[in-house]
Enzyme design. Structure first.
Site, short mmCIF file in Angstrom:
data_model
loop_
_atom_site.label_atom_id
_atom_site.label_comp_id
_atom_site.label_asym_id
_atom_site.label_seq_id
_atom_site.Cartn_x
_atom_site.Cartn_y
_atom_site.Cartn_z
N ASN A 1 -6.27 1.70 8.62
CA ASN A 1 -6.15 1.42 7.18
C ASN A 1 -4.71 1.50 6.66
OD1 ASN A 1 -5.76 4.15 5.92
ND2 ASN A 1 -7.72 4.54 6.91
N GLU B 1 -8.77 -11.52 -7.68
CA GLU B 1 -7.93 -10.32 -7.51
C GLU B 1 -6.80 -10.28 -8.54
OE1 GLU B 1 -8.93 -9.57 -2.79
OE2 GLU B 1 -6.97 -10.39 -3.30
N ASN C 1 -1.96 -0.12 6.90
CA ASN C 1 -1.36 -1.36 7.39
C ASN C 1 -0.44 -2.02 6.36
OD1 ASN C 1 -3.34 -2.23 5.69
ND2 ASN C 1 -4.49 -3.40 7.21
N TYR D 1 -12.45 -3.32 -2.72
CA TYR D 1 -12.87 -3.17 -1.33
C TYR D 1 -14.39 -3.13 -1.19
CZ TYR D 1 -8.09 -2.60 0.33
OH TYR D 1 -6.77 -2.83 0.67
N HIS E 1 -1.58 -5.62 1.41
CA HIS E 1 -2.79 -6.42 1.20
C HIS E 1 -2.39 -7.83 0.77
CE1 HIS E 1 -6.59 -7.90 -0.42
NE2 HIS E 1 -5.88 -8.33 -1.43
N LYS F 1 0.84 -1.20 0.00
CA LYS F 1 0.00 0.00 0.00
C LYS F 1 0.88 1.26 0.00
CE LYS F 1 -3.76 -2.48 2.34
NZ LYS F 1 -4.80 -2.46 3.40
N THR G 1 -5.14 -7.62 10.54
CA THR G 1 -5.55 -6.34 9.95
C THR G 1 -5.08 -5.14 10.77
OG1 THR G 1 -7.51 -7.48 9.11
CG2 THR G 1 -7.55 -5.06 9.09
P1 IDP Z 1 -7.38 -7.50 5.55
O1 IDP Z 1 -6.66 -6.46 4.74
O2 IDP Z 1 -6.58 -7.89 6.76
O3 IDP Z 1 -7.84 -8.67 4.72
P2 IDP Z 1 -10.16 -6.60 5.57
O4 IDP Z 1 -11.12 -6.91 6.65
O5 IDP Z 1 -10.31 -7.30 4.26
O6 IDP Z 1 -8.68 -6.79 6.17
O7 IDP Z 1 -10.25 -5.04 5.34
C1 IDP Z 1 -9.65 -4.47 4.21
C2 IDP Z 1 -8.86 -3.25 4.63
O8 IDP Z 1 -9.75 -2.27 5.14
C3 IDP Z 1 -7.85 -3.46 5.75
O9 IDP Z 1 -6.61 -3.96 5.30
C4 IDP Z 1 -7.70 -2.08 6.30
O10 IDP Z 1 -6.83 -1.32 5.46
C5 IDP Z 1 -9.10 -1.52 6.15
N1 IDP Z 1 -9.87 -1.66 7.40
C6 IDP Z 1 -10.49 -2.77 7.86
N2 IDP Z 1 -11.10 -2.54 9.04
C7 IDP Z 1 -10.86 -1.23 9.33
C8 IDP Z 1 -11.24 -0.36 10.42
O11 IDP Z 1 -11.93 -0.74 11.37
N3 IDP Z 1 -10.80 0.93 10.34
C9 IDP Z 1 -10.05 1.40 9.30
N4 IDP Z 1 -9.68 0.62 8.26
C10 IDP Z 1 -10.07 -0.67 8.28
MG MG Z 2 -9.21 -8.69 3.17
#
Ligand code: IDP
Ligand code: MG
Length: 146
Positions: free
Chosen positions: A113, A129, A115, A50, A118, A10, A92
């Site tokens: 977000n 994907e 993090n 997303y 992906h 990211k 996450t």
């Molecule tokens: P993942 O990336 O670990 O698979 P997902 O649940 O698929 O997690 O969520 C996609 C992305 O959305 C996360 O990587 C993160 O960047 C963002 N995200 C998920 N939950 C939150 C939240 O509670 N606050 C802010 N961003 C979030």
């Molecule tokens: Mg995910």
């Protein structure tokens, strides 16, 4: 069976200069990086990618962040690569990710977000994907060079 997975560094990871370190961790775990790109995304592909969080209150800020700079999309291939990459990434929320994981070592502990990385969460989504971001159809276990 060897699996394909879609990985994407990211904008926070790219901006922090973490691309080489992340590539090293992926390769050290024995996975092959089959394709690697550096590009900016557009809003449509991001909304598709997303879709499962598109209606959440954090999505507008997250979308702006994801469009703010370059990302590094990759196709990664190897034994148990989907779960193996999720383990390498960590959970996450970077604040809950153990040291030694990519998110634990480099993710933003306050801004969920941001993090760094992906990774696909299942065999089905991995293929979807990869097709979405690389316009390539692959099957798990099928050796292929691109
Ligand atoms: P993942 O990336 O670990 O698979 P997902 O649940 O698929 O997690 O969520 C996609 C992305 O959305 C996360 O990587 C993160 O960047 C963002 N995200 C998920 N939950 C939150 C939240 O509670 N606050 C802010 N961003 C979030
Ligand atoms: Mg995910």
């Amino acid at each position: 069976m060897k699996e394909y997975t879609y990985i994407m560094i990211k904008p926070d990871g790219v901006k922090a200069g973490l691309t080489e370190e992340i590539v090293r961790r992926i390769q050290n775990k024995g996975y092959e990086i089959k394709l690697f790109d550096v590009r900016k995304l557009d809003g449509d592909i991001l909304d598709e990618h997303y879709a499962h969080v598109k209606d959440r209150d954090f999505y507008p800020e997250m979308k702006e962040f994801m469009l703010s700079d370059y990302v590094v999309p990759m196709i990664v291939y190897g034994e148990n690569a989907i779960q193996g990459m999720r383990d390498l990434m960590g959970p996450t929320r970077s604040s809950e990710a153990p040291a030694g994981t990519i998110r634990g070592d480099f993710g933003n502990k306050e801004i969920v977000n941001q993090n760094v990385i992906h990774g696909s969460d299942s065999r089905e989504t991995a293929l979807i994907e990869i097709e979405r971001f690389f316009n390539i159809k692959v099957n798990h276990g099928e050796e292929k060079d691109f």
